[in-house]
Motif scaffolding. Structure first.
Motif, PDB file in Angstrom:
ATOM      1  N   LEU A   1       0.777  -1.476  -0.003  1.00  0.00           N
ATOM      2  CA  LEU A   1       0.014   0.028  -0.038  1.00  0.00           C
ATOM      3  C   LEU A   1       0.922   1.258   0.154  1.00  0.00           C
ATOM      4  CD1 LEU A   1      -2.769  -1.073   2.594  1.00  0.00           C
ATOM      5  CD2 LEU A   1      -3.077  -0.946   0.185  1.00  0.00           C
TER       6      LEU A   1
ATOM      7  N   GLN B   1       0.515   4.102  -2.799  1.00  0.00           N
ATOM      8  CA  GLN B   1      -0.042   5.206  -2.556  1.00  0.00           C
ATOM      9  C   GLN B   1       1.082   6.570  -2.380  1.00  0.00           C
ATOM     10  OE1 GLN B   1      -3.202   5.659  -2.137  1.00  0.00           O
ATOM     11  NE2 GLN B   1      -3.628   3.761  -2.683  1.00  0.00           N
TER      12      GLN B   1
ATOM     13  N   LEU C   1      -3.161   6.175   5.262  1.00  0.00           N
ATOM     14  CA  LEU C   1      -3.694   5.043   4.656  1.00  0.00           C
ATOM     15  C   LEU C   1      -5.129   4.763   5.024  1.00  0.00           C
ATOM     16  CD1 LEU C   1      -0.699   2.888   3.905  1.00  0.00           C
ATOM     17  CD2 LEU C   1      -1.854   3.920   2.331  1.00  0.00           C
TER      18      LEU C   1
END
Length: 412
Positions: free
Chosen positions: A81, A85, A372
């Motif tokens: 992630l 991102q 996140l």
């Protein structure tokens, strides 16, 4: 009535199936370096840092739950992630730092294996290579389910520290006072031990391992309520054990002015004041913690790096399907074992430095996690609540301030 009983039995069965990642991740934080750090805290500061363990339990629950929730919602690991991102540069920096810290921590695990079995008169030249091979084979040849069961079994050995804590006969009124009334000493030693305690209690690698293991196990948001219990229970049990490690050394060693430089020193020093069996109890816990963490540290590093750069990973893969994953795992075990075998110096310093590095990294990883878990596009309705964000940001700010103060006092 029968229907209710069937439903209850089904729920217990589902929970037992899911049980594992949260307890393993949190328990592995009480590794050789962690035990040494907690033992040093007790021997040098007595009960003065118990309040920190109490408060950090809430932070650990929040941080671990965030990682678990991300894994269940997205089906992806944390480093995966971060790459998606924040880009490759941020990911490379995070992975390089994580790898460096985890080499030091993995080394401390093999030092813990050596120290624990030396209490039973087994040389490190036997214990370290034998356990390194067993750990390597366990992961290389085992399935996720097999490895997880072994890790849970080793987690249970940590309960021996609760026994050691009671054997030390602490002053419970003083314990209560220092648990709920914060004490801070403005000097380099106190602040360094404090940062090290944060680093071993909320270690960054724990979040990478927890989220990856949930994704690897296939736990989804549908069954997340059970995993949430596993995660919260794991954090509480891990910090109760940390609490009792400090209790045992604080009660037995601090009044006699005995300082220690390793978990082995702590075990041997307890003998005159607690009893003949104290080193055995302490040694069993140290062995279990060291073996479990010696497997999990390289595993979490392999998961994180492979996910970060899109390489295949997972315990249920064969070597030829995920070569980088297993090669990284092997390299970390070999490096950690070799440093312990061929060096008789600085292992204690490696342990404490590794925990301090982890403490410095905690805010960095937490900021990534906060961004996140507050990304509605990524998490949907499962974004953080206001109370989660408040506790997590307090942890970030407090740890940064603590680190800055540590360096200020260090260079005075």
């Amino acid at each position: 009535m029968k229907l209710k009983k069937k439903l209850a039995n089904k729920q217990v069965l589902v929970f037992l199936t899911i049980l594992g990642p949260g307890i393993i991740a949190a328990s592995a934080g009480n590794d050789a370096g962690g035990i040494t750090t907690y033992a040093m805290v007790g021997a040098e500061l007595q009960y003065k840092m118990l309040w920190a363990i109490f408060l950090m339990t809430f932070s650990l629950i929040i941080v671990q739950e965030m990682a678990a929730r991300m894994g269940a919602v997205t089906g992806k690991g944390l480093s995966d992630l971060i790459r998606e991102q924040f880009g490759v540069k941020s990911t490379f920096f995070a992975m390089l730092t994580l790898f460096t810290a985890n080499v030091a921590v993995t080394t401390s695990e093999f030092a813990g294996i050596a120290a624990s079995l030396e209490l039973f008169n087994i040389s490190k030249y036997v214990s370290v290579p034998v356990m390194a091979l067993i750990i390597w084979l366990l992961v290389l040849k085992g399935t996720y389910q097999t490895v997880e069961k072994v890790f849970i079994a080793f987690s249970m050995l940590l309960l021996s520290y609760i026994v050691a804590g009671f054997m030390a006969k602490p002053d419970w009124s003083e314990v209560a006072r220092h648990t709920f009334m914060p004490t801070v000493e403005w000097n380099s030693n106190f602040l360094t031990l404090f940062v090290g305690t944060v680093g071993t209690t909320i270690a960054p690698w724990m979040q990478f391992y927890l989220q990856s293991s949930i994704a690897d196990k296939g736990i989804t948001i549908k069954n997340y309520s059970y995993e949430r219990i596993d995660t919260i229970l794991g954090a509480i049990v891990a910090d109760v054990i940390a609490f009792f490690i400090i209790l045992s050394t604080a009660s037995a060693l601090y009044p006699h002015g005995i300082t220690i430089e390793s978990a082995k020193d702590a075990a041997l020093a307890l003998k005159p004041f607690v009893g003949t069996y104290a080193p055995i109890v302490f040694g069993i816990g140290l062995f279990g913690a060291s073996v479990m963490a010696a497997a999990i540290l390289p595993l979490s590093t392999s998961y994180a790096i492979c996910e970060a750069f899109g390489w295949e990973s997972g315990l249920d893969n064969k070597f030829e399907d995920a070569p980088v994953f297993f090669i990284l795992y092997t390299v970390l075990i070999v490096i950690g074992a070799c440093i312990v075998l061929f060096s008789s110096q600085l292992l204690v310093h490696i342990m404490l430095i590794a925990q301090v590095i982890n403490g410095i990294l905690v805010p960095v990883i937490l900021i990534y996690m906060l961004k996140l878990t507050n990304n509605r596009r990524l998490m949907g309705e499962y974004v953080n609540s206001a109370i989660y964000n408040t506790i997590a940001w307090i942890t970030v700010i407090f740890t940064i301030a603590l680190t800055v103060l540590m360096f200020v006092f260090m260079f005075q």
